[in-house]
Write a protein that holds these residues in place. Structure first.
Motif, PDB file in Angstrom:
ATOM      1  N   LEU A 186       0.517   8.245  12.135  1.00 29.90           N
ATOM      2  CA  LEU A 186      -0.440   7.148  12.242  1.00 29.90           C
ATOM      3  C   LEU A 186      -1.609   7.277  11.272  1.00 29.90           C
ATOM      4  O   LEU A 186      -2.325   6.298  11.025  1.00 29.90           O
ATOM      5  N   THR A 187      -1.827   8.461  10.724  1.00 31.71           N
ATOM      6  CA  THR A 187      -2.946   8.626   9.801  1.00 31.71           C
ATOM      7  C   THR A 187      -2.657   8.031   8.422  1.00 31.71           C
ATOM      8  O   THR A 187      -3.578   7.591   7.732  1.00 31.71           O
ATOM      9  N   GLN A 188      -1.403   8.008   8.018  1.00 35.73           N
ATOM     10  CA  GLN A 188      -1.071   7.599   6.653  1.00 35.73           C
ATOM     11  C   GLN A 188      -1.452   6.158   6.332  1.00 35.73           C
ATOM     12  O   GLN A 188      -2.011   5.900   5.256  1.00 35.73           O
ATOM     13  N   PRO A 189      -1.177   5.163   7.195  1.00 32.15           N
ATOM     14  CA  PRO A 189      -1.605   3.800   6.866  1.00 32.15           C
ATOM     15  C   PRO A 189      -3.113   3.684   6.656  1.00 32.15           C
ATOM     16  O   PRO A 189      -3.575   3.015   5.725  1.00 32.15           O
ATOM     17  N   LEU A 190      -3.886   4.315   7.523  1.00 27.22           N
ATOM     18  CA  LEU A 190      -5.338   4.243   7.413  1.00 27.22           C
ATOM     19  C   LEU A 190      -5.842   4.900   6.130  1.00 27.22           C
ATOM     20  O   LEU A 190      -6.752   4.389   5.466  1.00 27.22           O
ATOM     21  N   LEU A 191      -5.230   6.013   5.742  1.00 26.91           N
ATOM     22  CA  LEU A 191      -5.706   6.764   4.590  1.00 26.91           C
ATOM     23  C   LEU A 191      -5.127   6.278   3.267  1.00 26.91           C
ATOM     24  O   LEU A 191      -5.834   6.259   2.250  1.00 26.91           O
ATOM     25  N   PHE A 192      -3.842   5.868   3.261  1.00 24.41           N
ATOM     26  CA  PHE A 192      -3.141   5.719   1.993  1.00 24.41           C
ATOM     27  C   PHE A 192      -2.448   4.375   1.754  1.00 24.41           C
ATOM     28  O   PHE A 192      -2.158   4.057   0.605  1.00 24.41           O
ATOM     29  N   PHE A 193      -2.134   3.604   2.781  1.00 25.60           N
ATOM     30  CA  PHE A 193      -1.271   2.426   2.601  1.00 25.60           C
ATOM     31  C   PHE A 193      -2.126   1.177   2.390  1.00 25.60           C
ATOM     32  O   PHE A 193      -2.766   0.673   3.313  1.00 25.60           O
ATOM     33  N   LYS A 194      -2.091   0.634   1.175  1.00 26.11           N
ATOM     34  CA  LYS A 194      -2.988  -0.474   0.854  1.00 26.11           C
ATOM     35  C   LYS A 194      -2.612  -1.761   1.580  1.00 26.11           C
ATOM     36  O   LYS A 194      -3.487  -2.607   1.807  1.00 26.11           O
ATOM     37  N   GLY A 195      -1.355  -1.939   1.959  1.00 27.56           N
ATOM     38  CA  GLY A 195      -0.995  -3.121   2.731  1.00 27.56           C
ATOM     39  C   GLY A 195      -1.723  -3.152   4.058  1.00 27.56           C
ATOM     40  O   GLY A 195      -2.276  -4.189   4.458  1.00 27.56           O
ATOM     41  N   PHE A 196      -1.752  -2.024   4.761  1.00 31.15           N
ATOM     42  CA  PHE A 196      -2.462  -1.939   6.037  1.00 31.15           C
ATOM     43  C   PHE A 196      -3.962  -2.090   5.829  1.00 31.15           C
ATOM     44  O   PHE A 196      -4.635  -2.837   6.553  1.00 31.15           O
ATOM     45  N   GLN A 197      -4.502  -1.398   4.839  1.00 32.24           N
ATOM     46  CA  GLN A 197      -5.936  -1.461   4.586  1.00 32.24           C
ATOM     47  C   GLN A 197      -6.372  -2.882   4.232  1.00 32.24           C
ATOM     48  O   GLN A 197      -7.409  -3.364   4.700  1.00 32.24           O
TER      49      GLN A 197
END
Length: 267
Positions: free
Chosen positions: A102-113
């Motif tokens: 769950l940490t990867q979208p918040l930290l790295f995934f620009k679609g989610f951000q």
């Protein structure tokens, strides 16, 4: 301490799991310690972490990080956007095989951000703060390579995979549980005013490079194949492909957005 952990899980199991995974990531890669602490472990809720990441990403000489963080924090809290964010987060984790925690979208995934930043801009637009909403749209485009008009209406549980080149027009509507790949356009057909953009219903899967143009409906549970150009309404649970797109089969499942299977067999 054990009692506190149980209470956290009861109140917000998504955030509690993210905290545990952040601790694990920190142990595995200490060089990311500053990022993990400042973005996740330093905060007491997912909402606060989102405000921090949005402000960090969108800050500029014209709009400092602290000011953006105050705007994002107030908007996320007052508009109850956390529920949308949690649904989006779980959509990425469940549907994207490249996402392992769950940490990867918040930290790295620009679609989610980008979709989280859009949600702040959309709330500002609905509150009548349209120029500030346009600022959010502009910075999202500059930073993430994604152009989402703040007036567009987007539901929860949205996966924007890879994301680069995505365009969503002003009067577009995207319902819940939709998956969208890179270079998708939900656009108009020319210099037309008023309601002029597509309506994407629940559970739809939009393949890479798909172009859906005009005030047309892509029915619930449908799939638009990669690089297709859609100019007419798509029936529910249909698969369309080609330029211009035509019905070539059916999805044989309720929500292709969940299955994420871009292969189709013509009838």
């Amino acid at each position: 301490m054990a009692q506190t952990a149980v209470q956290l899980e009861t109140i917000d199991p998504v955030w509690d799991k993210m905290l545990r995974q952040a601790q694990s990531a920190l142990a595995q890669e200490p060089l990311l310690g500053a990022m993990i602490h400042s973005s996740i472990l330093h905060h007491s809720s997912l909402e606060q972490a989102l405000s921090y990441r949005i402000a960090l990403k969108l800050a500029s000489a014209e709009m400092p990080e602290q000011m953006l963080r105050e705007i994002a924090d107030h908007t996320i809290q007052s508009e109850g956007l956390g529920a949308y964010s949690r649904a989006d987060l779980m959509a990425v984790r469940e549907r994207d095989p490249a996402c392992h925690n769950l940490t990867q979208p918040l930290l790295f995934f620009k679609g989610f951000q980008a979709i989280q930043a859009y949600r702040v801009g959309h709330a500002l637009w609905c509150d009548g703060r349209k120029d500030l909403a346009y600022f959010f749209q502009s910075r999202i485009s500059e930073v993430f390579g994604i152009d989402i008009h703040p007036a567009a209406v987007i539901g929860s549980g949205i996966l924007i995979d890879h994301a680069t080149g995505l365009v969503i027009g002003e009067t577009a509507v995207i319902e819940d549980c939709v998956s969208i790949m890179q270079s998708v356009t939900l656009g108009g057909t020319g210099k037309v005013s008023g309601d002029r953009h597509p309506k994407i219903r629940k559970g739809v899967l939009l393949g890479p490079g798909a172009k859906i143009l005009g005030n047309i409906e892509v029915g619930e549970g449908a799939m638009v194949a990669a690089s297709s150009v859609v100019l007419k309404a798509v029936p529910a649970h249909a698969v369309v492909a080609g330029v211009p797109a035509a019905v070539v089969g059916d999805t044989r499942c309720d929500e292709p957005s969940q299955a994420m299977d871009h292969y189709f067999k013509c009838d």
